[in-house]
Design a protein around this motif. Structure first.
Motif, short mmCIF file in Angstrom:
data_model
loop_
_atom_site.label_atom_id
_atom_site.label_comp_id
_atom_site.label_asym_id
_atom_site.label_seq_id
_atom_site.Cartn_x
_atom_site.Cartn_y
_atom_site.Cartn_z
N GLY A 66 0.75 -0.87 0.03
CA GLY A 66 0.27 0.36 0.40
C GLY A 66 0.47 1.40 0.01
N LYS A 67 0.26 2.51 0.23
CA LYS A 67 1.13 4.17 -0.06
C LYS A 67 1.44 3.83 1.21
CE LYS A 67 -2.56 6.36 0.63
NZ LYS A 67 -3.92 8.30 0.01
N VAL B 78 -6.01 -1.27 3.89
CA VAL B 78 -4.97 -1.37 3.59
C VAL B 78 -4.49 0.29 2.20
CG1 VAL B 78 -2.24 -1.24 2.18
CG2 VAL B 78 -3.46 -3.13 3.76
N ARG B 79 -4.35 1.02 2.28
CA ARG B 79 -4.72 2.53 1.35
C ARG B 79 -3.33 2.17 0.56
NH1 ARG B 79 -6.79 7.03 5.82
NH2 ARG B 79 -7.98 5.20 7.45
N GLY B 80 -4.34 2.68 -0.87
CA GLY B 80 -3.25 2.62 -2.02
C GLY B 80 -3.43 1.40 -2.63
N ASN B 81 -3.93 0.37 -2.13
CA ASN B 81 -3.41 -1.32 -2.35
C ASN B 81 -5.16 -1.42 -4.00
OD1 ASN B 81 -4.97 -4.25 -2.59
ND2 ASN B 81 -2.64 -3.84 -2.19
N GLU B 82 -4.85 -1.26 -4.66
CA GLU B 82 -5.81 -1.69 -5.51
C GLU B 82 -6.87 -2.27 -5.33
OE1 GLU B 82 -4.20 -1.80 -9.74
OE2 GLU B 82 -2.46 -0.01 -9.77
N LEU B 83 -7.16 -3.14 -4.78
CA LEU B 83 -7.64 -4.73 -4.38
C LEU B 83 -8.63 -3.98 -3.41
CD1 LEU B 83 -8.92 -7.17 -4.80
CD2 LEU B 83 -7.32 -7.92 -2.76
N HIS B 84 -7.94 -3.52 -2.17
CA HIS B 84 -8.42 -3.23 -1.31
C HIS B 84 -9.42 -1.89 -1.77
CE1 HIS B 84 -6.06 -4.72 2.09
NE2 HIS B 84 -5.59 -6.13 1.75
N GLU B 85 -9.34 -0.37 -2.47
CA GLU B 85 -10.07 0.67 -2.92
C GLU B 85 -11.08 0.31 -3.67
OE1 GLU B 85 -7.08 3.21 -3.85
OE2 GLU B 85 -6.25 3.50 -1.58
N ALA B 86 -11.09 -0.51 -4.11
CA ALA B 86 -11.67 -1.69 -5.44
C ALA B 86 -12.97 -1.96 -3.94
CB ALA B 86 -11.19 -2.37 -6.37
#
Length: 207
Positions: A21-22, A104-112
């Motif tokens: 993540g970021k 987890v911020r910035g993680n593509e899967l989590h944000e999707a």
């Protein structure tokens, strides 16, 4: 056969890999979940959060106390769309709470997944626990002791502490004064070192 068993044991004991993540040093607190047994100082602390335009989510007696003091509050059941059930035994055990804490911020899967499930991020948890040890120590009966076993509280504390890269866990009224001073100076931001310090204190409660 011996080697196979050993390899299997090693496999089952392997650690989870870190999720990418970021990196975030300063995180602005925009939404806080407040649910405390010991309500010492919580009104004044939440007034500071409200002044900083933090959305406050809350439950039960905490929400009642905050509302009576004029602090704007969103009830957790309104936020999650799920009612409090089982005499309050189930209030915050919901993906809209723990997803918002653990993502987890910035993680593509989590944000999707957050976007798909319409889950918002939660940046701070203010929570302290039912007095289980004190209840047992004063000789309360079995059923009373059982009802003072906190489920939602430790779950929220551990979720927030686990994700201290982004989330602040406030687990004691003793932390309000220092945090109030910091939040006022930084216009609502907390640094990673502060979040980790808070997480360490939280894990001493729930380890």
């Amino acid at each position: 056969a011996h080697n196979t068993h050993t390899q299997g044991a090693e496999h089952t004991m392997s650690s989870h890999k870190a999720i990418e993540g970021k990196k975030a040093d300063k995180v602005k607190v925009q939404r806080a979940l407040v649910s405390v047994f010991d309500k010492t100082g919580v009104v004044d602390f939440c007034k500071v959060l409200a002044e900083l335009k933090v959305e406050i989510l809350s439950t039960g007696g905490t929400a009642k106390k905050l509302k009576e003091a004029g602090v704007p509050v969103t009830m957790v059941n309104d936020y999650t769309g799920a009612p409090e059930i089982l005499n309050g035994r189930v209030k915050t055990l919901n993906p809209h709470i723990h997803g918002g804490l653990l993502a987890v911020r910035g993680n593509e899967l989590h944000e999707a997944e957050l976007k798909r499930e319409k889950i918002g991020l939660i940046d701070m948890v203010v929570c302290n626990l039912y007095p289980f040890e004190q209840t047992v120590a004063k000789g309360s009966d079995w059923d009373t002791c059982i009802e003072n076993i906190d489920i939602g509280g430790p779950s929220m504390i551990r979720s927030a502490a686990k994700n201290s890269n982004y989330v602040a866990i406030v687990s004691s009224p003793d932390q309000y004064k220092e945090l109030t001073e910091t939040l006022k100076k930084t216009e609502g931001c907390l640094e990673l070192a502060q979040r980790k310090k808070l997480a360490f204190a939280a894990f001493t409660l729930t380890a």
